[in-house]
Design a protein around this motif. Sequence first.
Motif, PDB file in Angstrom:
ATOM      1  N   THR A   1      -1.596   4.320  -3.432  1.00  0.00           N
ATOM      2  CA  THR A   1      -0.279   3.918  -3.176  1.00  0.00           C
ATOM      3  C   THR A   1       0.827   4.331  -2.305  1.00  0.00           C
ATOM      4  OG1 THR A   1      -0.889   3.302  -5.309  1.00  0.00           O
ATOM      5  CG2 THR A   1       1.318   2.663  -4.809  1.00  0.00           C
TER       6      THR A   1
ATOM      7  N   THR B   1       3.138   2.877   0.552  1.00  0.00           N
ATOM      8  CA  THR B   1       4.525   2.756   0.501  1.00  0.00           C
ATOM      9  C   THR B   1       5.211   3.898   0.997  1.00  0.00           C
ATOM     10  OG1 THR B   1       4.613   3.751  -1.659  1.00  0.00           O
ATOM     11  CG2 THR B   1       4.220   1.171  -1.461  1.00  0.00           C
TER      12      THR B   1
ATOM     13  N   LEU C   1      -4.011  -9.524  -6.704  1.00  0.00           N
ATOM     14  CA  LEU C   1      -2.851  -8.979  -6.088  1.00  0.00           C
ATOM     15  C   LEU C   1      -3.036  -8.573  -4.739  1.00  0.00           C
ATOM     16  CD1 LEU C   1      -1.021  -7.479  -9.186  1.00  0.00           C
ATOM     17  CD2 LEU C   1      -0.142  -9.291  -7.764  1.00  0.00           C
ATOM     18  N   LEU C   2      -4.014  -7.878  -4.472  1.00  0.00           N
ATOM     19  CA  LEU C   2      -4.227  -6.952  -3.171  1.00  0.00           C
ATOM     20  C   LEU C   2      -5.217  -7.541  -2.368  1.00  0.00           C
ATOM     21  CD1 LEU C   2      -4.140  -3.340  -4.429  1.00  0.00           C
ATOM     22  CD2 LEU C   2      -2.404  -4.607  -3.369  1.00  0.00           C
TER      23      LEU C   2
ATOM     24  N   ARG D   1      -2.284 -10.812   3.857  1.00  0.00           N
ATOM     25  CA  ARG D   1      -0.982 -10.270   4.056  1.00  0.00           C
ATOM     26  C   ARG D   1      -0.225 -11.351   5.092  1.00  0.00           C
ATOM     27  NH1 ARG D   1       0.437  -4.015   5.559  1.00  0.00           N
ATOM     28  NH2 ARG D   1      -1.693  -4.042   4.333  1.00  0.00           N
TER      29      ARG D   1
ATOM     30  N   ALA E   1      -0.689  -1.804  -7.960  1.00  0.00           N
ATOM     31  CA  ALA E   1      -1.005  -3.016  -7.188  1.00  0.00           C
ATOM     32  C   ALA E   1       0.451  -3.998  -7.211  1.00  0.00           C
ATOM     33  CB  ALA E   1      -1.909  -3.802  -7.833  1.00  0.00           C
ATOM     34  N   LEU E   2       0.985  -3.891  -8.256  1.00  0.00           N
ATOM     35  CA  LEU E   2       2.358  -4.870  -8.347  1.00  0.00           C
ATOM     36  C   LEU E   2       3.395  -4.041  -7.349  1.00  0.00           C
ATOM     37  CD1 LEU E   2       2.712  -6.106 -11.762  1.00  0.00           C
ATOM     38  CD2 LEU E   2       2.778  -7.324  -9.847  1.00  0.00           C
TER      39      LEU E   2
ATOM     40  N   VAL F   1       2.734  -2.196  -4.839  1.00  0.00           N
ATOM     41  CA  VAL F   1       2.330  -2.315  -3.372  1.00  0.00           C
ATOM     42  C   VAL F   1       3.004  -3.659  -2.888  1.00  0.00           C
ATOM     43  CG1 VAL F   1       0.447  -2.623  -1.657  1.00  0.00           C
ATOM     44  CG2 VAL F   1       0.403  -0.860  -3.452  1.00  0.00           C
ATOM     45  N   ARG F   2       2.786  -4.622  -3.768  1.00  0.00           N
ATOM     46  CA  ARG F   2       3.290  -6.183  -3.366  1.00  0.00           C
ATOM     47  C   ARG F   2       4.530  -6.080  -3.369  1.00  0.00           C
ATOM     48  NH1 ARG F   2      -0.877 -10.237  -3.010  1.00  0.00           N
ATOM     49  NH2 ARG F   2       0.982 -11.550  -2.348  1.00  0.00           N
TER      50      ARG F   2
ATOM     51  N   GLU G   1       5.755  -4.619  -0.004  1.00  0.00           N
ATOM     52  CA  GLU G   1       5.627  -5.430   1.165  1.00  0.00           C
ATOM     53  C   GLU G   1       6.443  -6.443   1.049  1.00  0.00           C
ATOM     54  OE1 GLU G   1       1.485  -6.525   0.719  1.00  0.00           O
ATOM     55  OE2 GLU G   1       0.835  -4.849   1.298  1.00  0.00           O
ATOM     56  N   ALA G   2       7.018  -6.976  -0.067  1.00  0.00           N
ATOM     57  CA  ALA G   2       8.105  -8.029   0.011  1.00  0.00           C
ATOM     58  C   ALA G   2       9.455  -7.479   0.344  1.00  0.00           C
ATOM     59  CB  ALA G   2       7.994  -8.644  -1.469  1.00  0.00           C
TER      60      ALA G   2
ATOM     61  N   ARG H   1      -6.029  -2.930   1.783  1.00  0.00           N
ATOM     62  CA  ARG H   1      -4.809  -3.270   1.732  1.00  0.00           C
ATOM     63  C   ARG H   1      -3.899  -2.394   2.899  1.00  0.00           C
ATOM     64  NH1 ARG H   1      -2.853  -8.153   0.382  1.00  0.00           N
ATOM     65  NH2 ARG H   1      -0.451  -8.030   0.219  1.00  0.00           N
TER      66      ARG H   1
END
Lengths: 203, 121, 138
Positions: free
Chosen positions: A65, A69, A162-163, A167, B97-98, B100-101, B104-105, C136
């Motif tokens: 993660t 991020t 979700l993943l 994208r 996972a949330l 990460v989303r 991205e948003a 991802r």
Amino acid sequence: MILLTLLAAVTIAIIQQRELFGVVVLSGVYSFLMASVMIVLDAVDVAMTEASVGAGISTVLLLATLHLTKARESRRLQRPYIPLAVALITGAALVWGTQGMPKFGAANTPMHTHVAPRYLKDSLPVMGVPNVVTTVLANYRGFDTFGEVTVVLTAGLGVMILLRGRRKSKKKKPKGKDKNKAKGAKSKTSPAQTTTASRAEGA
Amino acid sequence: MQALQSLADNYNYFITIFLMVSGLYIVIARGNMIKKLIGLAMFQSSVYLLYLSPGKIVGGTAPVLDPAFTVYSNPLPHVLMLTAIVVGVATLALGLALTVRIYEAYGTVNEDQIFARDNKK
Amino acid sequence: MKLDVILRVTTKFMLPFIVLFALYVHFHGDYGPGGGFQAGVISAAAFILYALVFGIEATQRVVPQRLLEVLMPLGVLIYAAAGLPAMVLGKTFLDYSVLAHDVKHAHEWGIFIVESGVLITVASTMLAIFYAFVERGR
């Protein structure tokens, strides 16, 4: 007791640390300490799970993660007085609550006198399995465990939902189904893999 | 002396409470979502301790039956926490996972910036 | 990844032992600490180690995504299947005593089947989650 004190020290370090990579590494340390404490508390099965899950899988997931991020925690503007107060009041209430808890290690508390003796007595003669934890897990509380497995499955499905969708509108190419990426994306993944791997090594 | 004795008797519980409160503090006070999730995991592991500490009997051994031992610690909390850990990591993965989303948003995982962006819209 | 000769060789050397240890933990779970949950997580960790060192493509050649998608529900179904015979024969769900003539053996079998279901689901789910995160990041 020393282990528990170390655990508290690591907790303080986690609160203080703002670099998230350090936090992840510290949480791995935390998991291993927790596993050691569990061994001292005679919970060998749980300790094994905690060592493999907490220090293994969740560290890898957290690093993944972080890779996806930003790795830096920004400083908040206002001082954290209100959360501190809430936490302290909760802590005080809980400390007050320990007055009613049984003494550590006592054998005559209700939880040791009601259900557990039957499990301990019946496990070997009736079930033929010496490890009582396995017996209770798979047999006496089989329905519970069934539910837990379903929860794990559901969480896995949720993560995949979700993943794994494509994208939207980023520079990288949209992912297709399994076939074309096995050939095409080889050169693209290796840097990502390298960073994750070297980070894990650094941990 | 009395106070020291009671501290030693309840030391497990005090550390449990400390971990629980720290987890709570991280969840409330920190804006970064990954840090929040780690705080949540700490809260969770304090619950493991809370269950396992009363299950220990002084002089007892791990609940794997053997003729050489007679006193065993309570197996029931072990079972509950065993499943709780695995479910915990599954839910942690879901939360990540949330995150990460959300990243991205919004381009950030900090709560303040996300709120600011929501209000601007 | 060209520099990590030591890492690659050591990983290749370690992997069979990790998987073997996972299987030991699984099959020895009746007699010592261990069981389906731990074995599942350990074997997933073995594949994750492989993926970290050799890249995700190599891992997906060994364990393709489609296989995981089959295995995840399969474990839960195995677990449920262990409970169904008793239900068909009029006992309660997950009552293992009908699985064999001897009650003791029946319980051992029941526990074994159930733990296998747990192993399959946990291992494949953890690996699937890892795949999802890695994909991802591409």
